[in-house]
Design an enzyme around this catalytic site. Structure first.
Site, PDB file in Angstrom:
ATOM      1  CG  ASN A  12      -1.884   1.598   1.563  1.00 24.58           C
ATOM      2  OD1 ASN A  12      -1.390   2.173   0.574  1.00 24.58           O
ATOM      3  ND2 ASN A  12      -2.478   1.163   2.793  1.00 24.58           N
ATOM      4  CD1 TRP A  13       3.774   1.130  -2.499  1.00 22.79           C
ATOM      5  CD2 TRP A  13       4.055   2.439  -4.302  1.00 22.79           C
ATOM      6  NE1 TRP A  13       4.694   0.741  -3.854  1.00 22.79           N
ATOM      7  CE2 TRP A  13       4.861   1.625  -4.385  1.00 22.79           C
ATOM      8  CE3 TRP A  13       4.374   3.386  -5.363  1.00 22.79           C
ATOM      9  CZ2 TRP A  13       5.894   1.335  -5.889  1.00 22.79           C
ATOM     10  CZ3 TRP A  13       5.413   3.313  -6.538  1.00 22.79           C
ATOM     11  CH2 TRP A  13       6.045   2.475  -6.493  1.00 22.79           C
ATOM     12  CE  LYS A  14      -0.377   3.196   4.718  1.00 21.87           C
ATOM     13  NZ  LYS A  14      -0.485   3.235   6.355  1.00 21.87           N
TER      14      LYS A  14
ATOM     15  CG  HIS B  34      -5.854   1.113   5.285  1.00 22.30           C
ATOM     16  ND1 HIS B  34      -5.390   2.793   6.595  1.00 22.30           N
ATOM     17  CD2 HIS B  34      -5.099   0.800   5.333  1.00 22.30           C
ATOM     18  CE1 HIS B  34      -4.206   2.272   6.353  1.00 22.30           C
ATOM     19  NE2 HIS B  34      -3.703   1.321   6.251  1.00 22.30           N
TER      20      HIS B  34
ATOM     21  CD  GLU C  67      -2.115   5.364   7.229  1.00 19.51           C
ATOM     22  OE1 GLU C  67      -2.716   5.572   5.806  1.00 19.51           O
ATOM     23  OE2 GLU C  67      -1.567   4.906   7.976  1.00 19.51           O
TER      24      GLU C  67
ATOM     25  CD  GLU D  82      -3.317  -3.029   6.702  1.00 15.69           C
ATOM     26  OE1 GLU D  82      -2.479  -2.763   7.742  1.00 15.69           O
ATOM     27  OE2 GLU D  82      -3.906  -1.433   6.851  1.00 15.69           O
TER      28      GLU D  82
ATOM     29  N   GLY E 197       2.496   1.879  10.069  1.00 14.82           N
ATOM     30  CA  GLY E 197       3.770   3.308  10.872  1.00 14.82           C
ATOM     31  C   GLY E 197       4.492   3.824  11.929  1.00 14.82           C
TER      32      GLY E 197
ATOM     33  CB  SER F 299       5.318  -2.130  11.692  1.00 15.61           C
ATOM     34  OG  SER F 299       4.335  -0.437  12.116  1.00 15.61           O
TER      35      SER F 299
ATOM     36  N   GLY G 195       2.889  -1.406   4.528  1.00 10.23           N
ATOM     37  CA  GLY G 195       2.932   0.419   4.095  1.00 10.23           C
ATOM     38  C   GLY G 195       4.682   0.723   3.974  1.00 10.23           C
ATOM     39  N   GLY G 196       5.382   1.632   4.287  1.00 13.44           N
ATOM     40  CA  GLY G 196       6.722   1.542   3.965  1.00 13.44           C
ATOM     41  C   GLY G 196       7.425   0.601   3.797  1.00 13.44           C
TER      42      GLY G 196
END
Ligand code: PGA
Length: 247
Positions: free
Chosen positions: A9-11, A91, A93, A161, A167, A207, A228-229
């Site tokens: 997930n590149w957000k 998600h 976010e 999640e 993150g 994470s 993500g990251g």
């Protein structure tokens, strides 16, 4: 057998030069025995889909309606038109930044199914909810509210999640992950029947990185990860894919 899935997930990250990461991932994992998915920001989606061969491409959200006066939104059908096969929905976010409710997520998932997308539906508790020992109640409510009756193992993936792990570098213990994944599996089996319930892939997200991936993938009912990251570069995502393939 559930086919494993490494999802990135590149957000709100990524511009044209970052498409090189797709080439690098495909060179390294062209014959991986797992599914690989990258969900870039919407402006990059069609270019990524044109470039990708083995890697699947997905959106990060869609509107519940097919078209109309919804400034700034993208419909599920438009994601398909741009080359997407998946869409992340619910998600945390989106739930936090845009006030998305379980009802919203369910309506979006219905639209995604109708358009032929695979919906990656996200659930997860906040730190306060975990500390108050409410984790399983929260997950249960989100599953019941966010998943349409027409879901099955072909059109849906569920991602657990924990909000506090996203993150932050914090990761639940493998026992905590296993408890929630086993719980989600049992809920899906109870609602959809054993066959369908067992066919839905369950991802862990929050994470995940190369150094912790193998132990997470050894947990029961973990069929992959939503990352993500550590999905933003091939260098960071590659060891996660390798660990999943070896699990
Ligand atoms: P993270 O994000 O891997 O950067 O923690 C996971 C996610 O939000 O899907």
């Amino acid at each position: 057998m559930r086919r494993k899935l490494a999802a990135g997930n590149w957000k709100m990250n990524g511009r044209a030069p970052d498409l090189d990461q797709i080439d690098a991932l495909e060179a390294a994992h062209g014959d991986a025995g797992v599914d690989i998915l990258i969900c870039p920001p919407a402006p990059l989606l069609s270019r990524m889909a044109e470039r990708a061969r083995k890697i699947a491409v997905g959106g990060q959200d869609c509107h519940a309606n097919a078209s109309g006066a919804h400034t700034g939104d993208t419909s599920a059908d438009m994601l398909v038109d741009a080359g997407a096969s998946h869409v992340i929905l619910g998600h945390s976010e989106r739930r936090t930044d845009h006030g998305e409710t379980d009802d919203d997520v369910r309506a979006k998932a219905r639209a995604a199914f109708e358009a032929g997308l695979i919906a990656v539906i996200c659930v997860g508790e906040t730190l306060g909810e975990r500390e108050a020992a409410n984790t399983l109640d929260i997950i249960s409510g989100q599953l019941a509210g966010s998943i349409p009756d027409t879901a099955n193992g072909t059109n849906m993936v569920v991602a657990y999640e924990p909000v506090w792990a996203i993150g932050t570098g914090l990761v639940p213990s493998t026992d905590q992950i296993g408890e929630v994944h086993d719980f989600i599996r049992s809920k899906l089996e109870a609602r959809f029947g054993e066959g369908v319930g067992r066919s839905v892939r369950l991802l862990y997200g929050g994470s995940v990185k190369g150094s912790n991936a193998a132990e997470i993938f050894a947990v029961s009912n973990v069929d992959g990860a939503l990352v993500g990251g550590a999905s933003l570069t091939a260098d960071a995502f590659s060891p996660i894919i390798t660990a999943l393939d070896a699990s």
